[in-house]
Design an enzyme around this catalytic site. Structure first.
Site, mmCIF file in Angstrom:
data_model
loop_
_atom_site.group_PDB
_atom_site.id
_atom_site.type_symbol
_atom_site.label_atom_id
_atom_site.label_comp_id
_atom_site.label_asym_id
_atom_site.label_seq_id
_atom_site.Cartn_x
_atom_site.Cartn_y
_atom_site.Cartn_z
ATOM 1 N N GLY A 164 0.785 -1.235 0.000
ATOM 2 C CA GLY A 164 0.000 0.000 0.000
ATOM 3 C C GLY A 164 0.813 1.281 0.000
ATOM 4 N N LYS A 204 6.880 5.673 -28.988
ATOM 5 C CA LYS A 204 6.028 4.961 -28.032
ATOM 6 C C LYS A 204 4.615 4.865 -28.590
ATOM 7 C CE LYS A 204 4.062 5.205 -23.384
ATOM 8 N NZ LYS A 204 4.051 3.741 -23.181
ATOM 9 N N HIS A 212 0.283 -9.263 -22.191
ATOM 10 C CA HIS A 212 -0.432 -8.250 -22.996
ATOM 11 C C HIS A 212 -0.662 -8.700 -24.436
ATOM 12 C CE1 HIS A 212 0.557 -6.050 -19.499
ATOM 13 N NE2 HIS A 212 1.774 -5.699 -19.841
ATOM 14 N N GLU A 271 7.994 0.687 -27.262
ATOM 15 C CA GLU A 271 8.350 1.614 -26.189
ATOM 16 C C GLU A 271 9.576 2.418 -26.582
ATOM 17 O OE1 GLU A 271 7.565 0.009 -21.978
ATOM 18 O OE2 GLU A 271 8.220 -1.727 -23.127
ATOM 19 N N ASP A 302 -4.283 -7.423 -16.047
ATOM 20 C CA ASP A 302 -3.474 -7.161 -17.228
ATOM 21 C C ASP A 302 -3.967 -5.798 -17.693
ATOM 22 O OD1 ASP A 302 -2.516 -6.837 -19.829
ATOM 23 O OD2 ASP A 302 -2.375 -8.994 -20.117
ATOM 24 N N HIS A 303 -3.212 -4.753 -17.360
ATOM 25 C CA HIS A 303 -3.796 -3.412 -17.525
ATOM 26 C C HIS A 303 -4.050 -3.051 -18.993
ATOM 27 C CE1 HIS A 303 0.448 -2.455 -17.924
ATOM 28 N NE2 HIS A 303 0.089 -1.374 -18.575
ATOM 29 N N LYS A 336 0.709 -8.281 -11.892
ATOM 30 C CA LYS A 336 1.619 -9.123 -12.657
ATOM 31 C C LYS A 336 3.021 -9.049 -12.039
ATOM 32 C CE LYS A 336 3.795 -6.196 -16.068
ATOM 33 N NZ LYS A 336 4.126 -5.966 -17.446
ATOM 34 N N ASP A 392 4.959 2.133 -5.318
ATOM 35 C CA ASP A 392 4.873 3.029 -6.463
ATOM 36 C C ASP A 392 3.540 2.890 -7.208
ATOM 37 O OD1 ASP A 392 6.060 4.549 -8.807
ATOM 38 O OD2 ASP A 392 5.721 2.594 -9.738
ATOM 39 N N LEU A 393 3.130 1.664 -7.452
ATOM 40 C CA LEU A 393 1.902 1.439 -8.212
ATOM 41 C C LEU A 393 0.675 1.972 -7.463
ATOM 42 C CD1 LEU A 393 0.805 -0.006 -10.828
ATOM 43 C CD2 LEU A 393 0.178 -1.874 -9.298
ATOM 44 N N ALA A 394 0.644 1.709 -6.165
ATOM 45 C CA ALA A 394 -0.494 2.150 -5.355
ATOM 46 C C ALA A 394 -0.637 3.676 -5.405
ATOM 47 C CB ALA A 394 -0.316 1.677 -3.912
ATOM 48 N N LYS A 425 11.923 -2.320 -26.168
ATOM 49 C CA LYS A 425 12.287 -1.063 -25.521
ATOM 50 C C LYS A 425 13.285 -0.313 -26.389
ATOM 51 C CE LYS A 425 11.339 -2.411 -20.803
ATOM 52 N NZ LYS A 425 10.188 -1.519 -20.635
HETATM 53 P P1 NAD Z 1 7.137 -1.252 -4.858
HETATM 54 O O1 NAD Z 1 8.434 -1.923 -4.648
HETATM 55 O O2 NAD Z 1 7.105 0.206 -5.134
HETATM 56 O O3 NAD Z 1 6.204 -1.505 -3.597
HETATM 57 C C1 NAD Z 1 6.211 -2.718 -2.868
HETATM 58 C C2 NAD Z 1 5.390 -2.576 -1.599
HETATM 59 O O4 NAD Z 1 5.421 -3.813 -0.868
HETATM 60 C C3 NAD Z 1 5.856 -1.501 -0.646
HETATM 61 O O5 NAD Z 1 4.711 -0.880 -0.103
HETATM 62 C C4 NAD Z 1 6.612 -2.320 0.433
HETATM 63 O O6 NAD Z 1 6.641 -1.676 1.671
HETATM 64 C C5 NAD Z 1 5.759 -3.555 0.484
HETATM 65 N N1 NAD Z 1 6.456 -4.734 1.037
HETATM 66 C C6 NAD Z 1 7.574 -5.334 0.598
HETATM 67 N N2 NAD Z 1 7.903 -6.408 1.369
HETATM 68 C C7 NAD Z 1 6.942 -6.507 2.320
HETATM 69 C C8 NAD Z 1 6.683 -7.411 3.405
HETATM 70 N N3 NAD Z 1 7.485 -8.461 3.686
HETATM 71 N N4 NAD Z 1 5.581 -7.202 4.161
HETATM 72 C C9 NAD Z 1 4.766 -6.178 3.899
HETATM 73 N N5 NAD Z 1 4.948 -5.291 2.896
HETATM 74 C C10 NAD Z 1 6.016 -5.443 2.106
HETATM 75 O O7 NAD Z 1 6.383 -2.073 -6.014
HETATM 76 P P2 NAD Z 1 5.339 -1.516 -7.100
HETATM 77 O O8 NAD Z 1 6.092 -0.913 -8.221
HETATM 78 O O9 NAD Z 1 4.289 -0.712 -6.445
HETATM 79 O O10 NAD Z 1 4.720 -2.861 -7.679
HETATM 80 C C11 NAD Z 1 3.791 -3.629 -6.960
HETATM 81 C C12 NAD Z 1 3.307 -4.782 -7.831
HETATM 82 O O11 NAD Z 1 2.738 -4.268 -9.025
HETATM 83 C C13 NAD Z 1 4.393 -5.750 -8.280
HETATM 84 O O12 NAD Z 1 3.825 -7.026 -8.376
HETATM 85 C C14 NAD Z 1 4.753 -5.256 -9.674
HETATM 86 O O13 NAD Z 1 5.287 -6.270 -10.472
HETATM 87 C C15 NAD Z 1 3.401 -4.808 -10.152
HETATM 88 N N6 NAD Z 1 3.432 -3.806 -11.211
HETATM 89 C C16 NAD Z 1 3.907 -2.536 -10.978
HETATM 90 C C17 NAD Z 1 3.895 -1.599 -11.987
HETATM 91 C C18 NAD Z 1 4.369 -0.198 -11.751
HETATM 92 O O14 NAD Z 1 4.165 0.626 -12.644
HETATM 93 N N7 NAD Z 1 4.957 0.140 -10.627
HETATM 94 C C19 NAD Z 1 3.412 -1.938 -13.240
HETATM 95 C C20 NAD Z 1 2.929 -3.233 -13.447
HETATM 96 C C21 NAD Z 1 2.942 -4.148 -12.427
#
Ligand code: NAD
Length: 492
Positions: free
Chosen positions: A13, A345, A244, A220, A181-182, A152, A16-18, A340
């Site tokens: 939560g 893009k 995708h 990309e 799968d966005h 994913k 980065d994605l959140a 890439k």
């Molecule tokens: P991130 O590394 O920014 O965030 C990971 C989160 O997990 C953090 O909040 C961290 O504190 C938490 N975390 C890690 N280990 C933990 C543990 N043991 N207990 C509790 N919390 C823990 O990752 P992200 O970029 O947000 O990506 C999250 C998911 O989304 C991944 O599966 C990634 O493959 C997928 N994803 C991300 C993107 C993107 O644009 N960032 C795009 C496609 C898919």
């Protein structure tokens, strides 16, 4: 809009994605009334913070995505957010999350509806799903829902995906699992179904009698950026093709579903994937090519990116030919490519029709150039729209033909109002509509196809780097299609 009720629990939560996608998407659903008063959001990760600090971070995430946050609306929205630190590997500590979920469920009268969103490293997906069930976080009752949303990647080959799926399915049924799968949340990808099944003009020609080939390009412009350590372990085949591209191809190839429901659509996609030819070693080697970008000056050189080993053999480009062994597509190949550090893009689909069997304009004395093929292009991004290339008469004396284009481009205002993929997908999860998520059978057929390519590639050391930055990939990608006396519609 219909108000939906639920308590959300976001693992990862603070990731980065959140912050970048998920919370701003929830805010859009809130502004449109899909979420109103009967919802709460719990963010959890290992970091320590209190609710106030989390709410401030949510506000910042909204501001970063272009929202005003000095409004009462924004403040009301963030008041639904709660934070609880938690280590996902600590089973006993799930009790704390359970207690908070139960409390918020009562407070906001969410009627027991729960959405668990796993936005963190996939090695934790299995454990989390298991603990959610064994530690009693799933609510019970006749009309309640418990839904699990999975980011994913879903495995790195068929075997690991199967293990993951087996772990998830101990706690959740297939219809409770939403594999993101966005690309399936993109307007123009969803439009493939409207275009095909809403138009006699299109669907009646949608087969091997009239279509010569179909080309799917996901291009990309950037290199790996900060995702290098993940990407180097994955490569373009796993990162883009397995999910995708296979999803897009199955929407293009499938038969008409009985009805526009998730069950019917999935059944047709699975059927299409089952008739996709899985290559033997020799065919995999000829029908797929890989590439890695690099340059003499090391300016844009994959092996010199941060966190990439200097001798990395990870592919940053894939092109391939897919063949369906069924009545509709036999003899009509689907060419795909993604990579890439390419010229631009964009994502597009080019449907190339067969030329008229007889070109009556090309009699011996005529100066006419041969008729061009009709091409239907679906522009997915950055600009959404369609274009249909037809042949028409030029407006001079004598008689010659030239290709002209009928274009439909979504205008700027309309594209601004188009919901982001994550907003649509979260809305679908709230509705319980699995249409735009990958089902397990789809994922498994896609892996089985991709594994075979990977297996062949792993036998041989590639000659990397083999394409210059800002090109459209290695020469082998041109040869792949030229060998069949065809060419890429999009070219430099
Ligand atoms: P991130 O590394 O920014 O965030 C990971 C989160 O997990 C953090 O909040 C961290 O504190 C938490 N975390 C890690 N280990 C933990 C543990 N043991 N207990 C509790 N919390 C823990 O990752 P992200 O970029 O947000 O990506 C999250 C998911 O989304 C991944 O599966 C990634 O493959 C997928 N994803 C991300 C993107 C993107 O644009 N960032 C795009 C496609 C898919």
């Amino acid at each position: 809009a219909t108000e939906r009720k639920a308590v959300f629990l976001f693992f990862g939560g603070t990731g980065d994605l959140a912050y970048r996608k998920l919370y701003p998407s929830l805010f859009n659903l809130y502004r449109k009334g899909n979420l109103r008063s009967h919802f709460a959001v719990i963010g959890t990760s290992r970091a320590k913070m209190d609710d106030d600090k989390f709410r401030a971070a949510i506000k910042k995430s909204l501001a970063d995505s272009g929202n005003r946050t000095d409004s009462k609306e924004a403040s009301d929205f963030v008041s639904h957010f709660y934070y609880q630190d938690h280590d996902v590997t600590d089973t006993a500590h799930y009790a704390v999350l359970k207690e908070l979920m139960d409390k918020l469920d009562k407070k906001y009268k969410a009627e027991g509806h729960r959405i668990f969103y796993l936005s963190m490293a996939p090695q934790f997906f299995g454990t989390i799903a298991q603990d959610l069930k064994t530690q009693g976080l799933l609510s019970e009752g006749k009309d309640v829902f418990n839904r699990l949303v999975i980011e994913k990647p879903f495995g790195r080959d068929y075997d690991s995906a199967k293990l993951l799926n087996d772990a998830l399915s101990k706690s959740f049924d297939e219809d409770q699992i939403f594999r993101i799968d966005h690309y399936l949340g993109k307007e123009m990808i969803q439009n493939i179904e409207a275009l095909r099944f809403g138009n006699t003009l299109v669907e009646s020609l949608w087969n091997n009698r009239y279509i010569d080939n179909i080309q799917v390009t996901l291009s990309e412009k950037l290199g790996v950026e900060e995702r290098a350590s993940y990407y180097d372990n994955s490569g373009a085949l796993r990162d883009m093709v397995q999910n995708h591209i296979m999803q897009i191809v199955s929407l293009l190839a499938m038969e008409q579903p009985v009805a526009f429901t998730d069950t019917d659509i999935r059944a047709e996609k699975v059927k299409a994937l089952r008739s996709l030819r899985v290559y033997n070693v020799a065919d995999a080697a000829t029908n797929f090519v890989r590439g890695q970008y690099g340059s003499i000056n090391e300016q844009a050189d994959y092996r010199h990116e941060d966190n990439v080993p200097h001798d990395s053999t990870t592919e940053t480009f894939v092109a391939g030919k897919l063949l369906f062994d069924n009545y509709r597509w036999s003899g009509t190949p689907f060419y795909i490519r993604t990579g890439k550090m390419l010229a631009d893009k964009f994502t597009r689909v080019d449907v190339v029709f067969k030329r008229p069997l007889v070109d009556i304009f090309a009699f011996p004395q005529s100066q006419n150039t041969p008729l061009a093929a009709n091409v239907l292009t679906i522009f997915v991004e950055p600009h959404a729209g369609f274009s249909l290339q037809l042949n028409a008469k030029t407006n001079d004396t004598g008689f010659s033909t030239e290709p002209i284009k009928l274009d439909y481009l979504v205008d700027a205002q309309k594209s601004k109002d188009t919901p982001e993929p994550y907003e649509r997908l979260l809305h679908d999860v709230l509705k319980g509509d699995g249409t735009n998520f990958s089902s397990w059978p789809e994922v498994s057929y896609a892996w089985k196809f991709v594994d075979q390519i990977r297996r062949v590639w792993d036998l041989q050391e590639p000659q990397f780097p083999n394409y210059t930055p800002h090109s459209m990939g290695p020469a082998a990608a041109e040869e792949l299609i030229q060998r069949d006396h065809r060419e890429w519609v999009y070219r430099l």
